[in-house]
Design an enzyme around this catalytic site. Structure first.
Site, short mmCIF file in Angstrom:
data_model
loop_
_atom_site.label_atom_id
_atom_site.label_comp_id
_atom_site.label_asym_id
_atom_site.label_seq_id
_atom_site.Cartn_x
_atom_site.Cartn_y
_atom_site.Cartn_z
N HIS A 96 9.07 -1.97 0.60
CA HIS A 96 9.14 -3.30 1.39
C HIS A 96 10.03 -4.50 0.82
O HIS A 96 10.49 -5.29 1.46
CB HIS A 96 7.90 -3.97 1.97
CG HIS A 96 7.04 -2.99 2.74
ND1 HIS A 96 7.30 -2.65 3.76
CD2 HIS A 96 5.58 -2.51 2.50
CE1 HIS A 96 6.30 -1.87 4.41
NE2 HIS A 96 5.33 -1.66 3.42
N HIS A 105 4.01 3.01 6.16
CA HIS A 105 4.74 1.73 6.87
C HIS A 105 6.23 2.32 6.69
O HIS A 105 6.65 2.95 5.85
CB HIS A 105 4.38 0.68 6.12
CG HIS A 105 2.94 0.47 6.15
ND1 HIS A 105 1.93 0.73 5.16
CD2 HIS A 105 2.24 -0.59 6.93
CE1 HIS A 105 0.81 0.18 5.53
NE2 HIS A 105 0.84 -0.61 6.57
N ASP A 124 -1.30 6.32 2.72
CA ASP A 124 -1.83 5.45 3.85
C ASP A 124 -1.72 6.16 5.39
O ASP A 124 -2.30 5.71 6.35
CB ASP A 124 -1.29 3.95 3.83
CG ASP A 124 0.22 3.86 3.36
OD1 ASP A 124 0.80 5.02 3.53
OD2 ASP A 124 0.61 2.65 3.31
N ASP A 163 5.71 7.07 3.32
CA ASP A 163 4.44 6.27 3.47
C ASP A 163 4.04 5.83 4.95
O ASP A 163 5.10 5.94 5.81
CB ASP A 163 5.04 4.72 2.61
CG ASP A 163 3.84 3.77 2.59
OD1 ASP A 163 3.14 3.77 1.55
OD2 ASP A 163 3.65 3.01 3.47
C1 SP5 Z 1 3.32 -0.43 0.28
C2 SP5 Z 1 2.64 -0.86 1.65
O1 SP5 Z 1 1.82 0.37 1.89
N1 SP5 Z 1 2.54 -2.01 1.90
C3 SP5 Z 1 1.60 -2.17 3.24
C4 SP5 Z 1 1.70 -3.71 3.43
C5 SP5 Z 1 0.81 -3.94 4.69
N2 SP5 Z 1 0.55 -5.19 4.74
C6 SP5 Z 1 -0.11 -5.63 5.93
C7 SP5 Z 1 -1.62 -5.54 6.03
C8 SP5 Z 1 -2.50 -5.55 7.05
C9 SP5 Z 1 -3.64 -5.17 6.90
N3 SP5 Z 1 -4.44 -5.21 7.95
C10 SP5 Z 1 -5.96 -4.89 8.02
C11 SP5 Z 1 -6.49 -4.50 9.18
C12 SP5 Z 1 -7.92 -3.92 8.76
N4 SP5 Z 1 -8.20 -3.26 9.99
ZN ZN Z 2 2.22 1.78 3.43
#
Ligand code: SP5
Ligand code: ZN
Length: 372
Positions: free
Chosen positions: A171, A209, A296, A207
């Site tokens: 990111h 994301h 993830d 990943d």
């Molecule tokens: C490297 C990587 O995988 N970064 C991911 C960043 C995600 N950031 C946002 C996290 C949002 C978490 N939402 C929680 C919802 C729970 N149901």
């Molecule tokens: Zn991720």
């Protein structure tokens, strides 16, 4: 397979992240990397080695030196400015609409890094969910050294090597940190490979994301092709990039391939996307692929919504290796801690053409059959 690991990540000791204004137990914690390390040690087929220091030059070849200085100083600045919080997150972000109507010249003059560290964090940061603590900078530098040492192993003749990077990196853009990432380990590795070999390089980002930072860094470059399979940004972080119509510009036109997937994506959906991604990589010359590896995508991941099982990681590793290119495999996300070690073992054993059986001592039985 050789595995590069550094205990310096332990200094990036996070227990809380801020999501939509609320503090929640952090997802990107030190235990993640330790779970993977201990599973690979228990496997017996992996050789762990430490990183070597590669200095700052390979980082500033990809990142704004101002970002490096901010990350280096942020914690001591927070303390000297009397901010006694357990971690640093931004106060205010320079939302683009704040400057609407201003000329580029006025922007140039006015949009700059302030002195207050909550403003500095907003100037360089993307979101509030990448908490910065005392050991963050040293850990982030070590993660880059892990990535570059993995590159050295592969350019030195290994068919594949794995860098257990933490914090992750995809990111982080040229002049921005965020999404648990500080320096873009995979982008720094990919750039270093282009410099060392003169060849084109592909990044395969699996990943969950979208790797907005990697896409941004190589957007206009013809020598690095970025291919990513991820959750549709319509519903998922990073929200503002990752759509299928983002294909690159200039020299980089056609070099960016985004494959967004719907919620509930199955093993079969994922393998179909993997084949599309691998076709796009096989279509361009080059002998090295950088893999941004995230878990993830796993069915039980607390922040993901795909339905993958451990078996599919073994199969994806196998198919990626079947490209016949050398692999620099770098860890990104993955937050379901009980399965991380087995998922990493499955992927990496697949990439080596070894079979995969769950380790009884893992205390976790993933189950599920591979589809497709
Ligand atoms: C490297 C990587 O995988 N970064 C991911 C960043 C995600 N950031 C946002 C996290 C949002 C978490 N939402 C929680 C919802 C729970 N149901
Ligand atoms: Zn991720």
């Amino acid at each position: 397979m050789q595995v590069v690991y550094s205990p310096a990540h332990l200094g990036h000791d996070i227990d809380t992240e801020t999501v939509m204004g609320l503090g929640i137990p952090a997802n990107e914690v030190a235990e993640r990397a330790e779970k993977i390390r201990s599973a690979l040690e228990a496997d017996g087929g992996f050789d762990l080695t430490g990183p070597t220091d590669h200095g700052e030059d390979p980082i500033t070849a990809v990142h704004d030196p101002g970002l490096v200085r901010f990350l280096e100083e942020a914690w001591s600045e927070a303390r000297s400015q009397g901010i006694g919080r357990p971690f640093l997150a931004a106060d205010t972000y320079p939302n683009r609409a704040m400057f609407e109507g201003m000329s580029p010249e006025a922007m140039e003059r006015l949009v700059r890094e302030p002195r207050h560290v909550g403003g500095r964090a907003g100037f360089w940061g993307l979101d509030t969910a990448a908490p910065l603590v005392a050991g963050t900078y040293v850990a982030a530098r070590a993660a880059v050294d892990v990535a570059l040492t993995t590159v050295d192993l592969v350019l030195g003749g290994q068919t594949a090597a794995y860098g257990l990077c933490r914090p992750p990196g995809h990111h982080a853009a040229r002049a921005m940190y965020g999404g648990y990432c500080f320096f873009n380990n995979a982008a720094i590795a990919a750039h270093a490979i282009t410099q060392a070999t003169g060849e084109r390089v592909a990044i395969l980002d699996v990943d969950y994301h979208h790797g907005n930072g990697s896409q941004q860094i190589f957007w206009r470059r013809g020598d690095v092709r970025y291919v990513s399979i991820h959750a549709d940004p319509e519903r998922q972080y990073p929200f503002f990039l990752g759509r299928a119509d983002e294909t690159g510009e200039g020299e980089g036109a056609g070099e960016n391939l985004n494959i967004p997937l719907a919620a509930g994506a199955t093993n079969a959906d994922y393998l179909e996307a993997t084949d599309r991604a691998l076709e796009a990589i096989a279509a361009v010359p080059g002998s090295v692929v950088v893999v941004s590896l995230g878990f993830d995508t796993y069915g039980l991941d607390p922040i993901g919504d795909f339905a993958l099982t451990t078996d599919v990681y073994h199969e994806v590793g196998r198919r990626v290796a079947a490209l016949g290119r050398r692999l620099v495999i770098l860890q990104e996300g993955g937050y379901h801690r009980p399965s991380l070690g087995e998922n990493a073992r499955a992927w990496l054993r697949g990439a080596e053409g070894r079979d995969f059986d769950p380790l009884p001592s893992a205390g976790f039985s993933p189950g599920g059959a591979v589809a497709g």
